[in-house]
Design a protein around this motif. Structure first.
Motif, PDB file in Angstrom:
ATOM      1  N   GLU A 214      32.051  50.882  22.675  1.00 41.01           N
ATOM      2  CA  GLU A 214      31.984  49.627  23.426  1.00 41.01           C
ATOM      3  C   GLU A 214      33.112  49.535  24.445  1.00 41.01           C
ATOM      4  OE1 GLU A 214      32.515  44.811  22.643  1.00 41.01           O
ATOM      5  OE2 GLU A 214      32.196  46.178  20.945  1.00 41.01           O
ATOM      6  N   LEU A 215      34.320  49.887  24.028  1.00 42.37           N
ATOM      7  CA  LEU A 215      35.463  49.827  24.930  1.00 42.37           C
ATOM      8  C   LEU A 215      35.325  50.828  26.074  1.00 42.37           C
ATOM      9  CD1 LEU A 215      38.288  49.565  22.245  1.00 42.37           C
ATOM     10  CD2 LEU A 215      37.582  47.752  23.817  1.00 42.37           C
ATOM     11  N   MET A 216      34.839  52.022  25.764  1.00 44.25           N
ATOM     12  CA  MET A 216      34.712  53.069  26.774  1.00 44.25           C
ATOM     13  C   MET A 216      33.804  52.640  27.918  1.00 44.25           C
ATOM     14  SD  MET A 216      35.363  56.082  27.955  1.00 44.25           S
ATOM     15  CE  MET A 216      36.109  57.023  26.616  1.00 44.25           C
ATOM     16  N   HIS A 217      32.749  51.905  27.603  1.00 46.60           N
ATOM     17  CA  HIS A 217      31.733  51.605  28.613  1.00 46.60           C
ATOM     18  C   HIS A 217      31.786  50.164  29.117  1.00 46.60           C
ATOM     19  CE1 HIS A 217      30.228  55.539  27.784  1.00 46.60           C
ATOM     20  NE2 HIS A 217      29.906  55.252  26.543  1.00 46.60           N
ATOM     21  N   SER A 218      32.809  49.417  28.735  1.00 47.67           N
ATOM     22  CA  SER A 218      32.895  48.017  29.129  1.00 47.67           C
ATOM     23  C   SER A 218      33.387  47.859  30.566  1.00 47.67           C
ATOM     24  CB  SER A 218      33.847  47.268  28.188  1.00 47.67           C
ATOM     25  OG  SER A 218      34.040  45.939  28.616  1.00 47.67           O
ATOM     26  N   ILE A 219      32.911  46.803  31.244  1.00 48.49           N
ATOM     27  CA  ILE A 219      33.466  46.388  32.536  1.00 48.49           C
ATOM     28  C   ILE A 219      33.822  44.903  32.491  1.00 48.49           C
ATOM     29  CG2 ILE A 219      32.351  48.163  33.941  1.00 48.49           C
ATOM     30  CD1 ILE A 219      30.211  46.079  34.659  1.00 48.49           C
ATOM     31  N   ASP A 220      34.012  44.392  31.282  1.00 49.97           N
ATOM     32  CA  ASP A 220      34.313  42.975  31.096  1.00 49.97           C
ATOM     33  C   ASP A 220      35.818  42.757  31.197  1.00 49.97           C
ATOM     34  OD1 ASP A 220      34.230  40.299  30.521  1.00 49.97           O
ATOM     35  OD2 ASP A 220      33.987  40.553  28.357  1.00 49.97           O
ATOM     36  N   PHE A 221      36.307  42.713  32.443  1.00 51.27           N
ATOM     37  CA  PHE A 221      37.737  42.545  32.682  1.00 51.27           C
ATOM     38  C   PHE A 221      37.964  41.393  33.654  1.00 51.27           C
ATOM     39  CE2 PHE A 221      36.979  47.186  32.203  1.00 51.27           C
ATOM     40  CZ  PHE A 221      37.556  47.334  30.954  1.00 51.27           C
ATOM     41  N   ILE A 222      39.146  40.842  33.608  1.00 50.22           N
ATOM     42  CA  ILE A 222      39.528  39.828  34.591  1.00 50.22           C
ATOM     43  C   ILE A 222      39.399  40.430  35.993  1.00 50.22           C
ATOM     44  CG2 ILE A 222      41.450  38.447  35.479  1.00 50.22           C
ATOM     45  CD1 ILE A 222      42.468  38.170  32.632  1.00 50.22           C
ATOM     46  N   GLY A 223      38.817  39.687  36.898  1.00 49.48           N
ATOM     47  CA  GLY A 223      38.660  40.150  38.276  1.00 49.48           C
ATOM     48  C   GLY A 223      37.311  40.758  38.579  1.00 49.48           C
ATOM     49  N   VAL A 224      36.498  40.990  37.562  1.00 49.15           N
ATOM     50  CA  VAL A 224      35.200  41.625  37.769  1.00 49.15           C
ATOM     51  C   VAL A 224      34.134  40.551  37.965  1.00 49.15           C
ATOM     52  CG1 VAL A 224      33.431  43.130  36.807  1.00 49.15           C
ATOM     53  CG2 VAL A 224      35.846  43.640  36.419  1.00 49.15           C
ATOM     54  N   GLY A 225      33.394  40.629  39.059  1.00 49.15           N
ATOM     55  CA  GLY A 225      32.283  39.713  39.278  1.00 49.15           C
ATOM     56  C   GLY A 225      32.485  38.792  40.464  1.00 49.15           C
ATOM     57  N   SER A 226      31.396  38.196  40.902  1.00 42.64           N
ATOM     58  CA  SER A 226      31.412  37.357  42.103  1.00 42.64           C
ATOM     59  C   SER A 226      32.223  36.085  41.914  1.00 42.64           C
ATOM     60  CB  SER A 226      29.976  37.001  42.504  1.00 42.64           C
ATOM     61  OG  SER A 226      29.317  36.319  41.440  1.00 42.64           O
ATOM     62  N   GLN A 227      32.472  35.672  40.671  1.00 43.36           N
ATOM     63  CA  GLN A 227      33.248  34.450  40.446  1.00 43.36           C
ATOM     64  C   GLN A 227      34.692  34.591  40.919  1.00 43.36           C
ATOM     65  OE1 GLN A 227      31.978  36.439  38.129  1.00 43.36           O
ATOM     66  NE2 GLN A 227      33.112  36.400  36.186  1.00 43.36           N
ATOM     67  N   TYR A 228      35.131  35.829  41.163  1.00 40.53           N
ATOM     68  CA  TYR A 228      36.492  36.065  41.656  1.00 40.53           C
ATOM     69  C   TYR A 228      36.522  36.363  43.160  1.00 40.53           C
ATOM     70  CZ  TYR A 228      37.589  36.580  36.683  1.00 40.53           C
ATOM     71  OH  TYR A 228      37.731  36.367  35.337  1.00 40.53           O
ATOM     72  N   ASP A 229      35.356  36.354  43.817  1.00 43.76           N
ATOM     73  CA  ASP A 229      35.311  36.736  45.231  1.00 43.76           C
ATOM     74  C   ASP A 229      36.094  35.776  46.118  1.00 43.76           C
ATOM     75  OD1 ASP A 229      33.857  38.935  44.624  1.00 43.76           O
ATOM     76  OD2 ASP A 229      31.934  38.183  45.347  1.00 43.76           O
ATOM     77  N   MET A 230      36.070  34.498  45.799  1.00 45.45           N
ATOM     78  CA  MET A 230      36.831  33.528  46.578  1.00 45.45           C
ATOM     79  C   MET A 230      38.322  33.874  46.554  1.00 45.45           C
ATOM     80  SD  MET A 230      37.213  29.418  45.959  1.00 45.45           S
ATOM     81  CE  MET A 230      38.111  29.697  44.416  1.00 45.45           C
ATOM     82  N   ILE A 231      38.801  34.341  45.402  1.00 45.86           N
ATOM     83  CA  ILE A 231      40.212  34.713  45.267  1.00 45.86           C
ATOM     84  C   ILE A 231      40.519  35.940  46.116  1.00 45.86           C
ATOM     85  CG2 ILE A 231      41.932  35.555  43.616  1.00 45.86           C
ATOM     86  CD1 ILE A 231      40.471  33.879  41.479  1.00 45.86           C
ATOM     87  N   ARG A 232      39.623  36.924  46.082  1.00 47.31           N
ATOM     88  CA  ARG A 232      39.831  38.134  46.875  1.00 47.31           C
ATOM     89  C   ARG A 232      39.767  37.840  48.374  1.00 47.31           C
ATOM     90  NH1 ARG A 232      37.866  41.266  42.233  1.00 47.31           N
ATOM     91  NH2 ARG A 232      35.823  40.281  42.388  1.00 47.31           N
ATOM     92  N   GLU A 233      38.815  37.019  48.773  1.00 40.36           N
ATOM     93  CA  GLU A 233      38.676  36.710  50.196  1.00 40.36           C
ATOM     94  C   GLU A 233      39.870  35.913  50.707  1.00 40.36           C
ATOM     95  OE1 GLU A 233      34.840  34.906  50.384  1.00 40.36           O
ATOM     96  OE2 GLU A 233      33.774  36.826  50.241  1.00 40.36           O
ATOM     97  N   ALA A 234      40.429  35.043  49.862  1.00 41.70           N
ATOM     98  CA  ALA A 234      41.647  34.321  50.235  1.00 41.70           C
ATOM     99  C   ALA A 234      42.814  35.295  50.403  1.00 41.70           C
ATOM    100  CB  ALA A 234      41.981  33.263  49.184  1.00 41.70           C
ATOM    101  N   ALA A 235      42.858  36.302  49.538  1.00 42.58           N
ATOM    102  CA  ALA A 235      43.907  37.322  49.654  1.00 42.58           C
ATOM    103  C   ALA A 235      43.759  38.116  50.950  1.00 42.58           C
ATOM    104  CB  ALA A 235      43.858  38.257  48.450  1.00 42.58           C
ATOM    105  N   MET A 236      42.526  38.439  51.327  1.00 43.86           N
ATOM    106  CA  MET A 236      42.294  39.157  52.575  1.00 43.86           C
ATOM    107  C   MET A 236      42.791  38.337  53.758  1.00 43.86           C
ATOM    108  SD  MET A 236      38.504  40.753  51.779  1.00 43.86           S
ATOM    109  CE  MET A 236      38.371  41.796  53.204  1.00 43.86           C
ATOM    110  N   THR A 237      42.545  37.026  53.731  1.00 45.50           N
ATOM    111  CA  THR A 237      43.014  36.149  54.808  1.00 45.50           C
ATOM    112  C   THR A 237      44.533  36.138  54.871  1.00 45.50           C
ATOM    113  OG1 THR A 237      41.047  34.752  54.592  1.00 45.50           O
ATOM    114  CG2 THR A 237      42.957  33.800  55.704  1.00 45.50           C
ATOM    115  N   ARG A 238      45.199  36.010  53.707  1.00 48.72           N
ATOM    116  CA  ARG A 238      46.665  36.031  53.682  1.00 48.72           C
ATOM    117  C   ARG A 238      47.220  37.318  54.253  1.00 48.72           C
ATOM    118  NH1 ARG A 238      45.871  34.270  48.357  1.00 48.72           N
ATOM    119  NH2 ARG A 238      46.532  36.307  47.559  1.00 48.72           N
TER     120      ARG A 238
END
Length: 694
Positions: A214-238
């Motif tokens: 389960e651990l080997m194949h997981s992608i369930d981490f903080i930062g993964v998914g569209s719910q974090y895109d606003m944070i990334r796009e704000a970082a790109m602007t900065r």
């Protein structure tokens, strides 16, 4: 009566040696336990009271109203509440900050603490048997952090440098932590990495195998998914970057698309000879699957037949490209450099002629990544044609040399913290598909032409790293690679294997500091295996190694050859002075070169758990020196000897430091002592060890 006593004694001796054998086998079949045993020393764990300037904050408490200003501490350690802080973590973190005053953020490695379903953390003692699946994190990797929160469950900050950062203030602590980490690492000061396991995450389950799968194949981490895109796009602007995030609907992972002004020209350089059909397939795929239209193609041909040449000249009418026909010996580096000199683009893409583009956005993604100031080379994920089997997801500098992790594994699932999913900074990417700024390529002199066939791309990537640039693996860009159509498989040809070894030596002569080292994967995870698995270290690789000179003893003369029992089978795989490598000596007093002898040996038809092995060095005068060998787990040998008993630990490894033996030629012998009787066996290894003058 005597016979019964003798039999009982032999049974006792056998039981003891059998237990020792099984215990050693247990550790070596679980290399992480072996790593823990050899590298971690038990010590009392300090607490917050022991380090009054360090405060601990649980990430789960970092919700809307959290503020660093509420903590009157010089340093704050952020950890997950679902786990425990490791022994010595406080000391290691404080020591790192004190010795690295320029660092404001530091993170550490971690592993998983297996709990049974009914266990509570308080019920479990600190025993290494519970610890599994180490997460070996890379050195500071800005593009990896922009892809997901690879700091994981433990990181610390210098409060004064971070207290004025605006807090996102979301109810979801994960979003706050990710936003905070991106902001805290934008100061221009590189975060630090402590290459030690300082946190144990809890995971419940009856089956260790199921947990690790389960651990080997997981992608369930903080930062993964569209719910974090606003944070990334704000970082790109900065950061003064233009772009947006695009989500892979199948995996749910977001990837950055960086916009460029004026759509700069990309020059695609393709070396080729006598591969007409394959080359045509490659070029057709570029025209059919490239939304970014401003590119040119330059084919460098080192001497195709007249028929192929005519065919390619005619093909130019269908798919335009510049055709440079220059008959010469095959030299991949020289051919790429010739193409680069002809190139007019702001960016260069080196591409094998056996590549096939399959997605329209590939060039847009790669050129956008290459436009970032901190980026050197950009690579793509390569799959075997019409399959989901991985050929390349970046280059790792393993103990066996530069190689491709995850090769021939299935790309339909994620592997080891998304190594085939996320955007990762790596030590290198393959020149089968490598993009970079043309100005960087020219400034470095292009590919090193002294590496005609292999490792020229690794050499280029090493040089980019030495300039402080990052090589980026874009795993959202996929090509089919019709591997080995251009030339034969090096692993199947002895002459090519010798050439490959020679070019690897050339690579490390040019970059000796990177021999067996890769800052983007921990030392204990850089095995030559395709999987990301923990490897055991040889004794000479350990810090503060007890000097092996003390273990090399003058032995007795060899017995008469006619009376020897030669019932040992020995295969020597490595014998000689290790190039580029030095080992720590006793008390850490400098480092010395060493001679290494490796292979495998067993006694046919016997229980191999009974035998203790030593290596003998015999000079021309018949003088003998003996050295105990380290037994090593060899599942490959056990697989080819199914009828033999206890041959899992048939591997051996011995080494001696330079200066231990006088210069000369030494015969090598293996001797095996039966621990349950007086029997002793001998075998000449045939190969000889040449000790060079210092």
């Amino acid at each position: 009566m005597f016979g019964k006593i003798k039999g009982a004694l032999q049974d006792k001796l056998y039981k003891k040696c059998k237990e020792e054998y099984e215990n050693e086998l247990r550790y070596q079949t679980d290399p992480y336990l072996l790593w823990i045993r050899e590298n971690e020393k038990a010590s009392e764990m300090g607490d917050e009271e022991s380090y009054p300037s360090l405060g601990v904050v649980y990430m789960e408490n970092c919700t809307r109203n959290f503020s660093l200003a509420d903590y009157n501490k010089d340093f704050i350690l952020f950890v997950s509440g679902n786990g425990r802080i490791a022994v010595n973590a406080f000391r290691e973190i404080m020591q790192y900050f004190n010795t690295h005053p320029e660092v404001n953020v530091v993170y550490a490695d971690e592993d998983v603490w297996q709990l049974c379903p009914d266990d509570s953390p308080a019920d479990v003692d600190n025993k290494d048997v519970h610890r599994i699946f180490p997460w070996a994190k890379p050195m500071w990797s800005p593009d990896t952090l922009f892809s997901f929160f690879y700091f994981g469950n433990i990181f610390a900050v210098r409060t004064a440098a971070c207290k004025d950062l605006p807090w996102l203030g979301n109810e979801d602590y994960k979003k706050n932590i990710y936003d905070f980490a991106l902001k805290a690492t934008e100061s221009g000061k590189r975060p630090g990495h402590i290459e030690k396991v300082l946190f144990h995450a809890y995971k419940k389950g009856e089956s260790r195998a199921d947990i690790e799968y389960e651990l080997m194949h997981s992608i369930d981490f903080i930062g993964v998914g569209s719910q974090y895109d606003m944070i990334r796009e704000a970082a790109m602007t900065r950061r003064g970057l233009k772009g947006y995030q695009i989500v892979n609907e199948k995996t749910g992972i977001s990837y950055p698309i960086y916009k460029l002004e004026n759509t700069p020209l990309v020059s695609i350089v393709i070396p080729s000879k006598n591969n007409e059909n394959v080359l045509k397939q490659c070029i057709r795929s570029l025209y059919a699957h490239t939304a970014y239209q401003n590119f040119e193609i330059i084919v460098v041909d080192n001497g195709s037949t007249a028929q192929v040449r005519i065919g390619l000249e005619n093909f130019k009418q269908e798919c335009p490209f510049t055709y440079l026909y220059l008959p010469m010996e095959f030299n991949f580096s020289k051919m790429c450099n010739i193409g680069a000199k002809k190139a007019e683009g702001e960016y260069i893409l080196l591409l094998n002629d056996d590549m096939e583009a399959v997605d329209d956005s590939w060039l847009l993604r790669m050129v956008g990544q290459a436009s970032l100031k901190h980026v050197g080379a950009v690579g793509a994920k390569l799959l075997y044609p019409n399959s989901t089997l991985i050929q390349h997801t970046g280059i790792t500098n393993t103990v066996s040399g530069p190689g491709h992790k995850l090769k021939k594994l299935d790309d339909s699932v994620s592997h080891y913290y998304g190594r085939n999913r996320f955007v990762y900074d790596m030590i290198g990417v393959t020149a089968a598909c490598l993009m970079m700024r043309r100005e960087y390529y020219i400034a470095l002199g292009g590919l090193y032409e002294g590496l005609a066939i292999a490792y020229n791309d690794v050499d280029l990537c090493f040089r980019l790293c030495s300039k402080g640039l990052y090589n980026v693996q874009r795993n959202d860009v996929v090509f089919y690679h019709h591997e080995s159509l251009s030339r034969g498989d090096d692993m199947q040809d002895e002459a090519k294997l010798e050439r490959l070894a020679a070019e690897r030596n050339t690579l490390y002569r040019r970059h000796w500091r990177l021999y067996r080292q890769d800052p983007f994967i921990s030392t204990f995870m850089n095995s030559g295996d395709p999987e990301y698995i923990c490897r055991w270290l040889e004794g000479y690789e350990l810090v503060n190694l007890s000097n092996c000179d003390d273990k090399l003893l003058e032995g007795k003369k060899l017995p008469n050859f006619k009376t020897m029992n030669n019932a040992i089978m020995v295969v020597v795989e490595d014998c000689g002075k290790e190039k580029f490598a030095k080992a720590a000596t006793k008390n850490g007093e400098g480092k010395k070169s060493y001679y290494l002898i490796k292979g495998w040996a067993y006694v046919p038809g016997a229980d191999n758990a009974r035998y203790k092995y030593k290596m003998l060095f015999v000079n021309d005068a018949g003088e003998v020196w003996e050295l105990p060998v380290q037994k090593r787990y060899r599942k490959d040998v056990a697989a080819i000897l199914p009828g033999e008993v206890n041959v899992e630990l048939t591997g051996f490894c011995s080494w001696i430091f330079e200066g231990t033996l006088a210069p000369g030629v030494y015969e090598l012998w293996m001797t095996a002592k039966d621990t349950c009787s007086r029997q002793r066996l001998y075998r000449n290894m045939e190969k000889k060890l040449v000790i060079e003058p210092e």
